[in-house]
Design a protein around this motif. Sequence first.
Motif, PDB file in Angstrom:
ATOM      1  N   VAL A   1      -9.655   8.430  51.895  1.00 50.29           N
ATOM      2  CA  VAL A   1      -9.553   9.892  51.992  1.00 50.29           C
ATOM      3  C   VAL A   1      -8.276  10.354  51.295  1.00 50.29           C
ATOM      4  O   VAL A   1      -8.295  11.299  50.493  1.00 50.29           O
ATOM      5  N   ALA A   2      -7.170   9.696  51.579  1.00 50.94           N
ATOM      6  CA  ALA A   2      -5.888  10.068  50.963  1.00 50.94           C
ATOM      7  C   ALA A   2      -5.938   9.903  49.451  1.00 50.94           C
ATOM      8  O   ALA A   2      -5.494  10.788  48.704  1.00 50.94           O
TER       9      ALA A   2
ATOM     10  N   SER B   1       1.136  17.250  45.602  1.00 50.55           N
ATOM     11  CA  SER B   1       0.558  18.459  46.201  1.00 50.55           C
ATOM     12  C   SER B   1      -0.086  18.213  47.564  1.00 50.55           C
ATOM     13  O   SER B   1      -0.487  19.163  48.228  1.00 50.55           O
ATOM     14  N   VAL B   2      -0.211  16.951  47.948  1.00 45.82           N
ATOM     15  CA  VAL B   2      -0.893  16.607  49.198  1.00 45.82           C
ATOM     16  C   VAL B   2       0.137  16.111  50.210  1.00 45.82           C
ATOM     17  O   VAL B   2       0.927  15.216  49.913  1.00 45.82           O
ATOM     18  N   SER B   3       0.114  16.700  51.395  1.00 44.71           N
ATOM     19  CA  SER B   3       1.035  16.280  52.452  1.00 44.71           C
ATOM     20  C   SER B   3       0.346  15.298  53.395  1.00 44.71           C
ATOM     21  O   SER B   3      -0.883  15.167  53.395  1.00 44.71           O
ATOM     22  N   MET B   4       1.144  14.672  54.207  1.00 41.45           N
ATOM     23  CA  MET B   4       0.585  13.786  55.236  1.00 41.45           C
ATOM     24  C   MET B   4      -0.259  14.597  56.216  1.00 41.45           C
ATOM     25  O   MET B   4      -1.267  14.108  56.718  1.00 41.45           O
TER      26      MET B   4
ATOM     27  N   ALA C   1      -8.854  13.407  57.103  1.00 43.99           N
ATOM     28  CA  ALA C   1      -9.362  12.146  57.663  1.00 43.99           C
ATOM     29  C   ALA C   1      -9.812  12.297  59.114  1.00 43.99           C
ATOM     30  O   ALA C   1     -10.434  11.385  59.668  1.00 43.99           O
ATOM     31  N   GLY C   2      -9.460  13.421  59.743  1.00 41.57           N
ATOM     32  CA  GLY C   2      -9.850  13.635  61.129  1.00 41.57           C
ATOM     33  C   GLY C   2      -9.081  12.772  62.113  1.00 41.57           C
ATOM     34  O   GLY C   2      -9.617  12.329  63.129  1.00 41.57           O
ATOM     35  N   VAL C   3      -7.793  12.534  61.789  1.00 46.04           N
ATOM     36  CA  VAL C   3      -6.936  11.748  62.683  1.00 46.04           C
ATOM     37  C   VAL C   3      -5.685  12.568  62.984  1.00 46.04           C
ATOM     38  O   VAL C   3      -5.354  13.507  62.268  1.00 46.04           O
TER      39      VAL C   3
ATOM     40  N   LYS D   1       3.951   8.075  52.835  1.00 42.18           N
ATOM     41  CA  LYS D   1       2.849   8.541  51.999  1.00 42.18           C
ATOM     42  C   LYS D   1       2.495   7.478  50.950  1.00 42.18           C
ATOM     43  O   LYS D   1       1.326   7.240  50.664  1.00 42.18           O
ATOM     44  N   GLY D   2       3.504   6.835  50.426  1.00 41.92           N
ATOM     45  CA  GLY D   2       3.272   5.778  49.439  1.00 41.92           C
ATOM     46  C   GLY D   2       2.491   4.605  50.004  1.00 41.92           C
ATOM     47  O   GLY D   2       1.746   3.934  49.278  1.00 41.92           O
ATOM     48  N   ALA D   3       2.650   4.339  51.292  1.00 46.76           N
ATOM     49  CA  ALA D   3       1.907   3.230  51.917  1.00 46.76           C
ATOM     50  C   ALA D   3       0.411   3.473  51.869  1.00 46.76           C
ATOM     51  O   ALA D   3      -0.385   2.517  51.851  1.00 46.76           O
ATOM     52  N   LEU D   4      -0.007   4.732  51.836  1.00 42.22           N
ATOM     53  CA  LEU D   4      -1.425   5.050  51.689  1.00 42.22           C
ATOM     54  C   LEU D   4      -1.957   4.578  50.340  1.00 42.22           C
ATOM     55  O   LEU D   4      -3.128   4.261  50.196  1.00 42.22           O
TER      56      LEU D   4
END
Length: 189
Positions: free
Chosen positions: A20-21, A32-35, A42-44, A56-59
């Motif tokens: 999703v990320a 442009s995308v935040s956590m 993602a619905g979490v 964010k990089g871990a995604l």
Amino acid sequence: MNDRPTGRPRTIDPDAVSLVALRLFDERGYDSVSMDDVAAEAGVSRRSLFRLFPTKGALVWGGLDEFRERFEDALTDRPTDEPAATALRAAYRVAATFPTDALEVTRRRLRVIGANPSLRQEGAFFVTELEHTLVAFVAARDGVPEDDLGVQVRCAVFAAAADAALTWWARHGEGGPEEVVDGVLAELG
């Protein structure tokens, strides 16, 4: 009044959240995308997202451990009398043979990394570990120390060529990733 859910907590699939990320990053741009955007899409909960992915990089970098493991296993399986360059090429081909269900996430991951140089810093540990594996393998095959300049340069060239080939495949989608990497590495000789 208790508004907490009852029963077993929902299990969160980290691979699904990462996909999703990556879709969001690929379509809207990483910066442009935040956590919060990722968590909502993602619905979490934000808390659950950060528990799974502390940054964010871990995604983005999270799924590349499987690549490194396939690569290391493939190197281990190579015949001991095989020249180092031949063994590296074969190991890259094996590692770049991604499972069918991982092709989309891999393609998006590589496109996001390629489009965002700042992500390279966060993935430096992964890249360094992979390069160390190459250097140790080639030095052992050649019977020279790991700090040998020729080994260092050859491994850096192989790693950069494989990375460029995979990034090209991610952007263009032509051929299988293993074929693209193998073709580029074959040209190196």
